[in-house]
Scaffold this motif. Structure first.
Motif, PDB file in Angstrom:
ATOM      1  N   CYS A  32      16.491  20.601  27.450  1.00  0.00           N
ATOM      2  CA  CYS A  32      16.788  21.781  27.108  1.00  0.00           C
ATOM      3  C   CYS A  32      16.839  22.042  25.646  1.00  0.00           C
ATOM      4  O   CYS A  32      16.532  23.320  25.025  1.00  0.00           O
ATOM      5  N   CYS A  35      14.169  23.871  23.118  1.00  0.00           N
ATOM      6  CA  CYS A  35      13.994  25.597  23.153  1.00  0.00           C
ATOM      7  C   CYS A  35      15.278  26.099  22.957  1.00  0.00           C
ATOM      8  O   CYS A  35      15.308  27.328  22.603  1.00  0.00           O
ATOM      9  N   HIS A  36      16.679  25.510  23.397  1.00  0.00           N
ATOM     10  CA  HIS A  36      17.985  26.199  23.325  1.00  0.00           C
ATOM     11  C   HIS A  36      18.690  25.871  22.366  1.00  0.00           C
ATOM     12  O   HIS A  36      19.661  26.338  21.861  1.00  0.00           O
ATOM     13  N   ASN A  70      12.084  30.958  34.528  1.00  0.00           N
ATOM     14  CA  ASN A  70      11.213  32.225  34.431  1.00  0.00           C
ATOM     15  C   ASN A  70       9.971  31.792  33.921  1.00  0.00           C
ATOM     16  O   ASN A  70       9.731  31.677  32.643  1.00  0.00           O
ATOM     17  N   MET A  75      10.164  29.314  30.964  1.00  0.00           N
ATOM     18  CA  MET A  75      11.505  28.753  31.170  1.00  0.00           C
ATOM     19  C   MET A  75      11.143  27.881  32.412  1.00  0.00           C
ATOM     20  O   MET A  75      10.877  28.859  33.613  1.00  0.00           O
TER      21      MET A  75
HETATM   22  C1  HEC Z   1      10.172  25.475  27.196  1.00  0.00           C
HETATM   23  C2  HEC Z   1      11.299  26.211  26.746  1.00  0.00           C
HETATM   24  C3  HEC Z   1      12.531  25.986  27.417  1.00  0.00           C
HETATM   25  C4  HEC Z   1      13.151  25.009  28.039  1.00  0.00           C
HETATM   26  C5  HEC Z   1      12.736  23.534  27.950  1.00  0.00           C
HETATM   27  C6  HEC Z   1      14.510  25.476  28.682  1.00  0.00           C
HETATM   28  N1  HEC Z   1      14.546  26.764  28.664  1.00  0.00           N
HETATM   29 FE1  HEC Z   1      15.968  27.861  29.254  1.00  0.00          FE
HETATM   30  N2  HEC Z   1      15.074  29.407  28.773  1.00  0.00           N
HETATM   31  C7  HEC Z   1      13.693  29.545  27.974  1.00  0.00           C
HETATM   32  C8  HEC Z   1      13.527  30.944  27.941  1.00  0.00           C
HETATM   33  C9  HEC Z   1      12.196  31.351  26.993  1.00  0.00           C
HETATM   34  C10 HEC Z   1      14.470  31.744  28.431  1.00  0.00           C
HETATM   35  C11 HEC Z   1      14.516  33.342  28.503  1.00  0.00           C
HETATM   36  C12 HEC Z   1      13.902  33.715  30.070  1.00  0.00           C
HETATM   37  C13 HEC Z   1      14.255  35.207  30.204  1.00  0.00           C
HETATM   38  O1  HEC Z   1      14.767  35.953  29.402  1.00  0.00           O
HETATM   39  O2  HEC Z   1      14.008  35.290  31.397  1.00  0.00           O
HETATM   40  C14 HEC Z   1      15.492  30.749  29.162  1.00  0.00           C
HETATM   41  C15 HEC Z   1      16.437  31.169  29.875  1.00  0.00           C
HETATM   42  C16 HEC Z   1      17.369  30.461  30.191  1.00  0.00           C
HETATM   43  C17 HEC Z   1      18.678  30.498  30.761  1.00  0.00           C
HETATM   44  C18 HEC Z   1      19.085  32.054  31.308  1.00  0.00           C
HETATM   45  C19 HEC Z   1      19.693  32.740  29.956  1.00  0.00           C
HETATM   46  C20 HEC Z   1      20.193  34.418  30.173  1.00  0.00           C
HETATM   47  O3  HEC Z   1      20.531  34.873  29.210  1.00  0.00           O
HETATM   48  O4  HEC Z   1      20.391  34.815  31.462  1.00  0.00           O
HETATM   49  C21 HEC Z   1      19.387  29.610  31.160  1.00  0.00           C
HETATM   50  C22 HEC Z   1      20.894  29.505  31.608  1.00  0.00           C
HETATM   51  C23 HEC Z   1      18.755  28.681  30.541  1.00  0.00           C
HETATM   52  N3  HEC Z   1      17.619  28.967  30.068  1.00  0.00           N
HETATM   53  C24 HEC Z   1      19.015  27.328  30.599  1.00  0.00           C
HETATM   54  C25 HEC Z   1      18.157  26.188  30.391  1.00  0.00           C
HETATM   55  C26 HEC Z   1      18.581  24.708  30.717  1.00  0.00           C
HETATM   56  C27 HEC Z   1      19.807  24.398  31.129  1.00  0.00           C
HETATM   57  C28 HEC Z   1      17.459  24.032  30.253  1.00  0.00           C
HETATM   58  C29 HEC Z   1      17.426  22.621  30.425  1.00  0.00           C
HETATM   59  C30 HEC Z   1      17.287  22.119  31.751  1.00  0.00           C
HETATM   60  C31 HEC Z   1      16.494  24.845  29.796  1.00  0.00           C
HETATM   61  N4  HEC Z   1      16.840  26.414  29.895  1.00  0.00           N
HETATM   62  C32 HEC Z   1      15.349  24.608  29.185  1.00  0.00           C
HETATM   63  C33 HEC Z   1      13.088  28.549  27.584  1.00  0.00           C
HETATM   64  C34 HEC Z   1      13.454  27.273  27.935  1.00  0.00           C
END
Ligand code: HEC
Length: 474
Positions: A32, A35-36, A70, A75
């Motif tokens: 995670c 990206c976060h 998403n 994501m």
């Molecule tokens: C390749 C990049 C990427 C990775 C790796 C990634 N994410 Fe994300 N994540 C995003 C993006 C871009 C969004 C925004 C999606 C949207 O707005 O719908 C998001 C959205 C989210 C959200 C929702 C946030 C909200 O405002 O509601 C959560 C919770 C989240 N990620 C958790 C995680 C977790 C935990 C991991 C690891 C297991 C992870 N993400 C890995 C890119 C990533």
């Protein structure tokens, strides 16, 4: 598409066979953080700690966001890579981090001597009841003549005179307790008709200390309940109220429970699961249960499991981990309990006859090392908690406020937190938690919160060990 497959394959390859033992921080760093952000601050994906949730902030919402992803926004659906338990542990981690982030921005109500502490409804001052001479005070009981009884964990029962002076000598001849780990002398309470019968109830770790073959001291103990009277500063008329069979004694140093309340001539008390997790679900064992007995220890014939040959008849409710708060709502007689969860998942429960509170088959927490326990937070047939705290507060001590000293807090519930060093005010309306506020923070581990007959709120603190009380600021 190719990119997605690449990420998924990478993800699968990266998860070792014993995937569920992987710590949640490691999962986050691996999957995670890119990206976060390493500090959850956001990057390609948004910040996960600022309290802004595009897709909902509840447990279920955040779980869904991670599990389903998403894909258009890059994501991925992490349920293709991670187990349900792992996703659940990530939800808990994000809740912890968001909480830490929020705490940094808040100005907690830290009381200082001689100063007024402001809260939403009442401003108060803190008064010292006992500054010195106590060692790990655990519980307090108020006698009708103004004296107070205080337990110390190592096994001493102390008396505070009506004028506030702590008697230097403990009450003599109190039951021998096994001071080990979290256990020792814990709860003290007086019978509702104390003025006429003089009964004092004690809850403590009862067991044996022996030197094992390796020369090390070995302790086996379990929570027991006894009553007696105090005459000329001596414990007399000792009677066992509940002394579990020695076969239930455990070497573990954790989760003793205790705390007493009385209702309709019955005594209710808790025994923690002593680290034996699944024992909470086993009605043939006393661990992880809340009991109801008559005030002299006899089992009421109408207890929920009294007719079951495989069950301990004193059990009132089960599936508890480590309840260390027990209080009766003066408005309707309902019984409330707080219990320690693991890492995350402390609970406030309304205690009903025969009900299962779910430990360890459902929980809002995870293992202390950050590995998942279960993804299940609810299940049919299991009582849902009235409030859940993630991160854990290490809840200890619980009381409803009566009297008119703090009129706007009347009948609110006050809970202590050991780790969070707080007193939390909880408002319950029609059986539901409708408001919470931290009213005291950061002056020591809060072991017990008790509303005195005069309407002030006593707080027992550990590290430093002392007793203070909250009085209204005028
Ligand atoms: C390749 C990049 C990427 C990775 C790796 C990634 N994410 Fe994300 N994540 C995003 C993006 C871009 C969004 C925004 C999606 C949207 O707005 O719908 C998001 C959205 C989210 C959200 C929702 C946030 C909200 O405002 O509601 C959560 C919770 C989240 N990620 C958790 C995680 C977790 C935990 C991991 C690891 C297991 C992870 N993400 C890995 C890119 C990533």
């Amino acid at each position: 598409m190719i990119r997605c497959i690449a990420i998924c394959l990478l993800g699968l390859w990266a998860v070792p066979a014993s995937a569920d033992r992987v710590k949640v921080e490691a999962l986050y760093a691996q999957h995670c953080a890119a990206c976060h952000g390493a500090e959850y601050e956001g990057g390609v994906g948004g910040s996960l700690v600022d309290g802004e949730w595009k897709h909902g902030s509840s447990d279920e919402d955040v779980y869904r966001s991670i599990a389903k992803g998403n894909v258009e926004m890059q994501m991925q659906a992490w349920e293709e890579v991670l187990s349900a338990g792992q996703i659940r542990s990530l939800v808990i981690l994000l809740q912890e981090k968001e909480h830490q982030f929020r705490e940094k921005q808040q100005k907690p109500p830290v009381p200082a001597a001689g100063e007024v502490t402001k809260t939403r409804m009442h401003d108060y001052r803190i008064e010292t009841v006992v500054a010195d001479g106590l060692k790990t005070p655990w519980a307090i009981a108020f006698l009708p003549d103004g004296r107070r009884l205080v337990t110390e964990k190592h096994g001493a029962l102390r008396v505070i005179a009506a004028d506030g002076a702590l008697d230097p000598k403990p009450v003599e001849g109190t039951p021998e307790v096994t001071d080990h780990g979290q256990g020792g002398l814990m709860e003290v309470a007086i019978h509702p008709q104390f003025a006429s019968n003089g009964w004092v109830y004690l809850g403590f770790a009862d067991g044996t200390k022996e030197t094992g073959p390796d020369g090390k001291e070995q302790t086996r103990s379990i929570t027991a309940v006894a009553r007696g009277r105090i005459r000329d500063h001596c414990w007399t008329d000792h009677e066992w109220i509940y002394r579990p069979d020695p076969m239930f004694r455990s070497r573990a140093g954790v989760h003793f429970g205790t705390r007493f309340v009385f209702r309709d001539g019955f005594l209710f008390f808790a025994i923690g699961e002593r680290g034996g997790m699944m024992e909470s679900q086993d009605l043939s064992r006393p661990t992880g249960k809340i009991f109801r007995l008559q005030d002299d220890g006899r089992v009421p014939a109408d207890n929920p499991f009294a007719d079951r040959p495989d069950a301990i008849a004193g059990i009132w409710s089960y599936g508890h981990r480590n309840p260390q708060g027990l209080a009766i709502d003066p408005r309707d007689g309902s019984i409330w309990s707080t219990e320690h969860g693991p890492r995350g998942g402390d609970e406030l429960n309304r205690i009903r006859a025969g009900a299962n509170y779910g430990w360890p088959v459902v929980t809002h927490g995870m293992n202390y090392d950050g590995s998942p326990m279960t993804a299940e937070t609810t299940r049919e047939g299991i009582e849902a908690a009235a409030a859940v705290w993630v991160p854990s507060l290490a809840v200890c001590g619980l009381d409803f406020l009566e009297g008119d000293v703090f009129p706007d807090w009347k009948h609110d519930l006050f809970s202590g937190g050991l780790v969070t060093e707080e007193v939390r005010r909880i408002r319950i309306t029609d059986g539901r938690v409708v408001d919470q506020e931290v009213i005291l923070k950061g002056i020591g581990r809060v072991r017990d919160v008790a509303c005195a007959p005069d309407g002030t709120i006593h707080v027992l603190l550990n590290r430093p060990d002392r007793i203070v009380r909250l009085v209204p600021a005028r």
